[in-house]
Motif scaffolding. Structure first.
Motif, short mmCIF file in Angstrom:
data_model
loop_
_atom_site.label_atom_id
_atom_site.label_comp_id
_atom_site.label_asym_id
_atom_site.label_seq_id
_atom_site.Cartn_x
_atom_site.Cartn_y
_atom_site.Cartn_z
N LEU A 360 0.90 -0.95 -0.02
CA LEU A 360 0.05 -0.09 -0.01
C LEU A 360 0.83 1.53 0.11
O LEU A 360 2.05 1.23 0.21
CB LEU A 360 -0.72 0.11 1.32
N ILE A 361 0.39 2.30 -0.55
CA ILE A 361 0.87 3.65 -0.24
C ILE A 361 0.42 4.40 1.13
O ILE A 361 -0.74 4.72 1.18
CB ILE A 361 0.81 4.54 -1.52
N PHE A 362 1.42 4.63 1.96
CA PHE A 362 1.06 5.34 3.15
C PHE A 362 1.38 6.88 3.05
O PHE A 362 2.65 7.09 2.72
CB PHE A 362 1.54 4.63 4.54
N LYS A 363 0.42 7.57 3.65
CA LYS A 363 1.18 9.09 3.61
C LYS A 363 1.28 9.40 5.09
O LYS A 363 0.34 9.39 6.08
CB LYS A 363 -0.05 10.04 3.24
N PHE A 364 2.50 9.56 5.58
CA PHE A 364 3.06 9.90 7.01
C PHE A 364 2.91 11.11 7.35
O PHE A 364 3.14 12.10 6.48
CB PHE A 364 4.10 9.14 7.31
N LYS A 365 2.51 11.67 8.49
CA LYS A 365 2.67 12.94 8.97
C LYS A 365 3.69 12.77 10.18
O LYS A 365 3.30 12.19 11.47
CB LYS A 365 1.68 13.75 9.52
N LEU A 366 5.10 13.18 10.27
CA LEU A 366 6.14 12.99 11.34
C LEU A 366 5.55 14.17 12.41
O LEU A 366 5.34 15.11 12.20
CB LEU A 366 7.33 13.19 10.72
N SER A 367 5.86 13.21 13.75
CA SER A 367 5.59 14.11 14.81
C SER A 367 6.71 14.66 15.42
O SER A 367 7.83 14.48 14.80
CB SER A 367 4.99 13.10 15.98
N GLU A 368 6.86 15.42 16.50
CA GLU A 368 7.89 16.04 17.02
C GLU A 368 8.93 15.04 17.55
O GLU A 368 9.97 15.00 17.49
CB GLU A 368 7.35 16.99 18.21
#
Length: 564
Positions: A360-368
């Motif tokens: 699958l293609i995952f869209k990540f949003k990186l945290s602090e």
């Protein structure tokens, strides 16, 4: 008549009479209306949540108005289980025989407002829990334009909803983001930008992934610049340029077509896991990556979040997918999965276990924590099913970009060498001019003849440089293609070699040359005409003996020497 105080109510008995003011009134709804809810306050300032269920709404809705005072009797008191908008463990429920009587007296004896402002610590404790709704007060610092989102994708009634994200500076100095949904998204106009504004938002839910954030509910009410003690405390404590509202940019990762979002900031897992930043709050770190699901972690509340072990050709790591994104990925509501298990919630459904091995293609949003400490468990904001043709075209485009970058570097390197050679020629020309001024009557030396002959060659040298530059680039391309000669070329590679690559090279070369000529003109160098160069390099018809071997010159030089 004797009235019971709200603080004296218990869950036993139905015969009480209470005199209360309706401080807030709202419809609780999802896809359809569920109940009519209100916050009741007595003269002592105590509050309680009251609900009228859907079947009885028509009996009471016309009898109850916000900010009016009533006497209620024959109602049910029970424990409040979820989404408490007030700090009270009990809740009033209207029954079919509940009595409602409006009192013809002003509400001045009742407090005007009720708020229970939560600190940042309280919000942390309530994160991802559905027991309480939270009120907050803060200075508006940033606001995004209105966006649209598709909601309830896996239901029979999907719909578009408007949202607006704002940022508040709380009393304690902490900042928090809040998403306003539906009609509340249009509460603020852009006129608020540049004007210090104290905002109160009631009855929000608290979420914690990629930092702490709030979300409006159907019970949410917004107030601005109320004349209450907390407003003046906040202004006195936080008055600075930082508290002037500014407009935030829209998250570009959510814009464009689905295909564009699939390849937004495409990175490998190694690139993502090795990424570090000292001040991650200054920008958003959103990336996509094509991954393989290796394992589903057990012993977690799968109906709330999924924790997966994933990998690609570079490395492996772990990630977390929360309920909304998980439902979209599974294309099945969590409620349906729970019903299939018949109360055995500890078991992971087969549809989740079957994710193992899928790409699958995952869209990540990186945290602090991801960026500063290097901790794993990257949060997935969205998932996509890979499209073979789109992925193939992406790889072709990426290869073309890398090849173009190599060509540009090569051309720039050749241009730097040409510039250095030109500077040497210009310095020789200056020396020659000085020699002519000081010894104009003397016959030129062999060295001078050589210099002048070399300068005549410069007239045709620019064309030869252009030709050699193109040949160098062609040789580079042929060299790259030769490295993979044993591999069978694809159709896209053949098309690329036949047409598009040559056009791209010529465009890059012409752009670089145009900029170079323009820079020379600005610096006053300019290009000398052929006539002027002939005048400078014309050899006098004297019989000059030269002990050195004459240099080999081009056609133009031979003509000059013949005439001599």
């Amino acid at each position: 008549m004797v009235y019971k105080k709200l603080s004296e109510l218990t869950s036993r008995g139905h015969t009480w009479n209470i005199k209360v003011k309706v401080t807030r009134l709202w419809d609780s709804a999802t896809d359809e209306l569920l109940s009519l809810d209100m916050i009741l306050m007595d003269e002592q300032g105590d509050v309680i949540h009251a609900s009228i269920w859907k079947k009885l709404i028509d009996n009471y809705k016309t009898q109850i108005n916000e900010s009016s005072v009533y006497v209620f009797s024959n109602f049910k008191v029970q424990e409040s289980q979820k989404y408490r908008p007030v700090c009270n463990d009990l809740k009033i429920t209207f029954m079919y025989n509940t009595k409602v009587k409006q009192v013809k007296e002003t509400a001045e004896s009742f407090p005007e407002y009720y708020f229970d402002f939560a600190s940042i610590d309280t919000l942390q404790d309530r994160a991802n829990k559905d027991q309480h709704l939270s009120d907050v007060i803060g200075l508006l610092t940033r606001m995004k334009p209105i966006e649209t989102r598709m909601t309830r994708k896996n239901t029979p009634n999907p719909r578009l909803a408007e949202i607006r994200e704002i940022e508040l500076l709380l009393l304690g100095g902490d900042k928090i983001r809040l998403t306003l949904w539906g009609q509340l998204a249009r509460f603020f106009s852009e006129d608020v930008i540049g004007n210090q504004t104290v905002v109160i938002v009631t009855s929000t839910t608290v979420q914690e992934y990629i930092g702490l954030s709030l979300r409006s509910s159907s019970a949410t009410r917004i107030y601005t610049n109320l004349h209450i003690r907390e407003t003046w405390t906040l202004i006195d404590r936080q008055f600075s340029e930082e508290t002037i509202p500014k407009m935030m940019e829209v998250d570009k990762s959510t814009q464009g077509t689905r295909e564009e979002q699939m390849f937004y900031n495409r990175k490998t897992l190694k690139d993502i896991t090795e990424m570090r930043h000292g001040n991650p709050g200054s920008q958003e770190f959103v990336f996509t990556s094509k991954v393989t699901i290796d394992r589903v972690q057990e012993n977690i509340q799968w109906w709330y979040r999924l924790r997966l072990q994933i990998s690609d050709h570079t490395t492996s790591t772990s990630c977390t997918i929360f309920d909304d994104v998980a439902q979209s990925m599974l294309e099945t509501p969590v409620s349906s999965l729970l019903n299939l298990l018949d109360g055995k919630n500890d078991e992971i459904p087969n549809i989740i276990q079957q994710l193992c091995g899928k790409q699958l293609i995952f869209k990540f949003k990186l945290s602090e924590q991801n960026l500063t400490e290097g901790t794993p468990n990257y949060v997935v904001k969205r998932t996509f099913v890979p499209d073979y043709m789109l992925e193939k075209q992406y790889l072709i485009n990426k290869a073309e970009e890398e090849l173009m970058d190599d060509d540009v570097d090569n051309i720039l390197k050749q241009d730097r060498e040409t510039d250095q050679q030109q500077e040497l020629e210009d310095s020789d020309q200056e020396i020659m001019s000085e020699d002519e001024l000081t010894s104009s009557d003397k016959p030129p030396s062999c060295k001078q003849i050589r210099r002048r002959t070399y300068i005549i060659e410069d007239d045709s040298e620019e064309e030869s440089n252009e030709t050699s530059m193109i040949k160098c680039v062609d040789a580079k391309v042929r060299g790259k293609n030769a490295k993979g000669a044993h591999a069978k070329p694809t159709k896209a590679e053949i098309r690329n070699d036949n047409y598009s690559h040559e056009i791209n090279k010529s465009v890059v070369q012409e752009s670089i040359k145009a900029g170079k000529r323009q820079a020379k003109t600005i610096n006053g160098i300019g290009k000398e005409s052929s006539v002027e160069k002939r005048k400078k390099t014309y050899v006098q018809p004297d019989n000059i003996a030269c002990n050195t071997r004459p240099q080999r010159t081009r056609k133009m030089n031979s003509k000059c020497t013949d005439s001599a």
